[in-house]
Design a protein around this motif. Structure first.
Motif, PDB file in Angstrom:
ATOM      1  N   HIS A 142      71.373   6.890  64.757  1.00  0.00           N
ATOM      2  CA  HIS A 142      71.068   6.389  63.427  1.00  0.00           C
ATOM      3  C   HIS A 142      71.267   4.886  63.509  1.00  0.00           C
ATOM      4  O   HIS A 142      72.393   4.421  63.660  1.00  0.00           O
ATOM      5  CB  HIS A 142      72.009   6.992  62.383  1.00  0.00           C
ATOM      6  CG  HIS A 142      71.699   6.547  60.993  1.00  0.00           C
ATOM      7  ND1 HIS A 142      71.031   7.351  60.108  1.00  0.00           N
ATOM      8  CD2 HIS A 142      71.926   5.389  60.351  1.00  0.00           C
ATOM      9  CE1 HIS A 142      70.873   6.699  58.962  1.00  0.00           C
ATOM     10  NE2 HIS A 142      71.421   5.502  59.095  1.00  0.00           N
ATOM     11  N   VAL A 189      71.371   0.580  53.656  1.00  0.00           N
ATOM     12  CA  VAL A 189      72.594   1.382  53.703  1.00  0.00           C
ATOM     13  C   VAL A 189      73.255   1.396  52.327  1.00  0.00           C
ATOM     14  O   VAL A 189      73.037   0.499  51.503  1.00  0.00           O
ATOM     15  CB  VAL A 189      73.589   0.867  54.771  1.00  0.00           C
ATOM     16  CG1 VAL A 189      73.012   0.947  56.149  1.00  0.00           C
ATOM     17  CG2 VAL A 189      74.070  -0.522  54.465  1.00  0.00           C
ATOM     18  N   THR A 190      74.058   2.392  52.094  1.00  0.00           N
ATOM     19  CA  THR A 190      74.753   2.498  50.810  1.00  0.00           C
ATOM     20  C   THR A 190      75.788   1.376  50.685  1.00  0.00           C
ATOM     21  O   THR A 190      76.258   0.854  51.699  1.00  0.00           O
ATOM     22  CB  THR A 190      75.477   3.853  50.696  1.00  0.00           C
ATOM     23  OG1 THR A 190      76.505   3.909  51.692  1.00  0.00           O
ATOM     24  CG2 THR A 190      74.509   5.023  50.853  1.00  0.00           C
ATOM     25  N   ASN A 201      73.977  15.603  55.028  1.00  0.00           N
ATOM     26  CA  ASN A 201      72.780  14.873  54.614  1.00  0.00           C
ATOM     27  C   ASN A 201      72.572  13.552  55.365  1.00  0.00           C
ATOM     28  O   ASN A 201      71.606  12.843  55.094  1.00  0.00           O
ATOM     29  CB  ASN A 201      72.819  14.611  53.108  1.00  0.00           C
ATOM     30  CG  ASN A 201      72.747  15.906  52.323  1.00  0.00           C
ATOM     31  OD1 ASN A 201      71.930  16.772  52.614  1.00  0.00           O
ATOM     32  ND2 ASN A 201      73.620  16.046  51.350  1.00  0.00           N
ATOM     33  N   PHE A 202      73.472  13.223  56.279  1.00  0.00           N
ATOM     34  CA  PHE A 202      73.310  11.996  57.058  1.00  0.00           C
ATOM     35  C   PHE A 202      72.146  12.200  58.026  1.00  0.00           C
ATOM     36  O   PHE A 202      72.069  13.221  58.707  1.00  0.00           O
ATOM     37  CB  PHE A 202      74.601  11.679  57.828  1.00  0.00           C
ATOM     38  CG  PHE A 202      74.598  10.333  58.489  1.00  0.00           C
ATOM     39  CD1 PHE A 202      74.795   9.176  57.750  1.00  0.00           C
ATOM     40  CD2 PHE A 202      74.411  10.217  59.854  1.00  0.00           C
ATOM     41  CE1 PHE A 202      74.801   7.939  58.354  1.00  0.00           C
ATOM     42  CE2 PHE A 202      74.414   8.979  60.472  1.00  0.00           C
ATOM     43  CZ  PHE A 202      74.611   7.835  59.724  1.00  0.00           C
ATOM     44  N   ARG A 203      71.233  11.243  58.080  1.00  0.00           N
ATOM     45  CA  ARG A 203      70.013  11.406  58.878  1.00  0.00           C
ATOM     46  C   ARG A 203      70.217  10.993  60.333  1.00  0.00           C
ATOM     47  O   ARG A 203      70.705   9.907  60.625  1.00  0.00           O
ATOM     48  CB  ARG A 203      68.882  10.590  58.284  1.00  0.00           C
ATOM     49  CG  ARG A 203      68.463  11.122  56.942  1.00  0.00           C
ATOM     50  CD  ARG A 203      67.309  10.365  56.398  1.00  0.00           C
ATOM     51  NE  ARG A 203      66.973  10.921  55.090  1.00  0.00           N
ATOM     52  CZ  ARG A 203      65.992  10.496  54.366  1.00  0.00           C
ATOM     53  NH1 ARG A 203      65.226   9.530  54.796  1.00  0.00           N
ATOM     54  NH2 ARG A 203      65.757  11.035  53.201  1.00  0.00           N
ATOM     55  N   TRP A 204      69.798  11.890  61.230  1.00  0.00           N
ATOM     56  CA  TRP A 204      69.835  11.624  62.666  1.00  0.00           C
ATOM     57  C   TRP A 204      68.406  11.605  63.184  1.00  0.00           C
ATOM     58  O   TRP A 204      67.565  12.373  62.724  1.00  0.00           O
ATOM     59  CB  TRP A 204      70.634  12.703  63.399  1.00  0.00           C
ATOM     60  CG  TRP A 204      72.082  12.686  63.045  1.00  0.00           C
ATOM     61  CD1 TRP A 204      72.723  13.517  62.185  1.00  0.00           C
ATOM     62  CD2 TRP A 204      73.062  11.772  63.522  1.00  0.00           C
ATOM     63  NE1 TRP A 204      74.047  13.183  62.098  1.00  0.00           N
ATOM     64  CE2 TRP A 204      74.286  12.105  62.916  1.00  0.00           C
ATOM     65  CE3 TRP A 204      73.026  10.682  64.403  1.00  0.00           C
ATOM     66  CZ2 TRP A 204      75.460  11.406  63.166  1.00  0.00           C
ATOM     67  CZ3 TRP A 204      74.201   9.991  64.653  1.00  0.00           C
ATOM     68  CH2 TRP A 204      75.392  10.355  64.033  1.00  0.00           C
ATOM     69  N   ILE A 233      81.114   9.941  56.054  1.00  0.00           N
ATOM     70  CA  ILE A 233      79.714   9.582  55.810  1.00  0.00           C
ATOM     71  C   ILE A 233      78.828  10.106  56.937  1.00  0.00           C
ATOM     72  O   ILE A 233      77.802  10.747  56.696  1.00  0.00           O
ATOM     73  CB  ILE A 233      79.550   8.056  55.661  1.00  0.00           C
ATOM     74  CG1 ILE A 233      80.176   7.584  54.342  1.00  0.00           C
ATOM     75  CG2 ILE A 233      78.076   7.652  55.734  1.00  0.00           C
ATOM     76  CD1 ILE A 233      80.339   6.074  54.236  1.00  0.00           C
ATOM     77  N   VAL A 234      79.215   9.839  58.185  1.00  0.00           N
ATOM     78  CA  VAL A 234      78.332  10.188  59.303  1.00  0.00           C
ATOM     79  C   VAL A 234      78.386  11.661  59.689  1.00  0.00           C
ATOM     80  O   VAL A 234      77.510  12.135  60.409  1.00  0.00           O
ATOM     81  CB  VAL A 234      78.557   9.290  60.541  1.00  0.00           C
ATOM     82  CG1 VAL A 234      78.354   7.831  60.189  1.00  0.00           C
ATOM     83  CG2 VAL A 234      79.900   9.531  61.167  1.00  0.00           C
ATOM     84  N   THR A 235      79.382  12.379  59.216  1.00  0.00           N
ATOM     85  CA  THR A 235      79.423  13.820  59.500  1.00  0.00           C
ATOM     86  C   THR A 235      78.925  14.650  58.318  1.00  0.00           C
ATOM     87  O   THR A 235      78.894  15.878  58.396  1.00  0.00           O
ATOM     88  CB  THR A 235      80.841  14.276  59.902  1.00  0.00           C
ATOM     89  OG1 THR A 235      81.771  13.945  58.866  1.00  0.00           O
ATOM     90  CG2 THR A 235      81.265  13.642  61.222  1.00  0.00           C
ATOM     91  N   ASP A 236      78.518  13.983  57.251  1.00  0.00           N
ATOM     92  CA  ASP A 236      77.963  14.682  56.101  1.00  0.00           C
ATOM     93  C   ASP A 236      76.654  15.374  56.499  1.00  0.00           C
ATOM     94  O   ASP A 236      75.868  14.822  57.265  1.00  0.00           O
ATOM     95  CB  ASP A 236      77.711  13.679  54.965  1.00  0.00           C
ATOM     96  CG  ASP A 236      77.220  14.363  53.699  1.00  0.00           C
ATOM     97  OD1 ASP A 236      75.983  14.515  53.554  1.00  0.00           O
ATOM     98  OD2 ASP A 236      78.068  14.734  52.865  1.00  0.00           O
ATOM     99  N   LEU A 251      78.942   2.175  52.736  1.00  0.00           N
ATOM    100  CA  LEU A 251      78.765   2.010  54.178  1.00  0.00           C
ATOM    101  C   LEU A 251      78.620   0.530  54.539  1.00  0.00           C
ATOM    102  O   LEU A 251      79.155   0.077  55.555  1.00  0.00           O
ATOM    103  CB  LEU A 251      77.561   2.813  54.662  1.00  0.00           C
ATOM    104  CG  LEU A 251      77.363   2.914  56.165  1.00  0.00           C
ATOM    105  CD1 LEU A 251      78.621   3.398  56.882  1.00  0.00           C
ATOM    106  CD2 LEU A 251      76.213   3.847  56.481  1.00  0.00           C
TER     107      LEU A 251
END
Length: 163
Positions: free
Chosen positions: A53, A59-60, A30-33, A25-28, A63
């Motif tokens: 983040h 959150v989904t 599209n994950f927002r930083w 999830i966090v390395t995708d 997640l």
């Protein structure tokens, strides 16, 4: 001021599948930083280069399930903050700091999300960034994050009250 205990180090904190889900999830792409430098940031962050983040209610479901699993495993009764930090390689190292200075005893949980040559340093020890290794320590214990020289350093950070 409370007396801080030594950090507790827990290798293989999460089950393999749960850890892999979180990391994916966090390395995708599209994950927002977010670049957190603002006038409201504590002084320790004002000259650092890192992205974070901070999680909120939106959150989904996947997640949310993973974070709830972690909080249950920690025995958390209330959470102060959940965030993920992404520190680029060769970034300046942090100043010595404590996460929170409050009168109620609270804990900091750090989960390394990737292997790299960075580490978390305490006055009497250092903990290397090894994927799925966790550290738990009192939020008033001085420490600093030391960036890696080989790749981006990813850590999950949860500040919480325990049962």
């Amino acid at each position: 001021m409370m007396t801080s205990e030594s950090p507790k180090i827990i290798p293989t904190f999460l089950k393999y599948y749960t850890f892999t889900e979180l990391k994916n999830i966090v390395t995708d792409k599209n994950f927002r930083w977010y670049y957190p430098q603002s006038s409201g940031e504590p002084e320790q962050y004002s000259n650092l280069l890192y992205y974070d983040h901070q999680f909120s209610e939106d959150v989904t479901p996947k997640l949310k399930r993973i974070l709830a699993t972690i909080c249950t495993q920690l025995g958390a009764i209330a959470v102060l903050r959940i965030k993920i930090n992404a520190t680029p390689k060769n970034a300046p190292q942090q100043d010595w700091h404590t996460d929170w200075q409050i009168t109620t005893q609270s804990k900091t949980f750090v989960l390394y999300l990737n292997d790299n040559d960075g580490y978390t340093e305490f006055k009497d020890t250092k903990v290397e960034s090894k994927a799925n290794t966790a550290i738990i320590f009192d939020t008033d214990l001085e420490h600093r994050g030391v960036p890696s020289t080989d790749m981006r350093r990813l850590v999950l950070n949860i500040n919480y009250f325990e049962k």
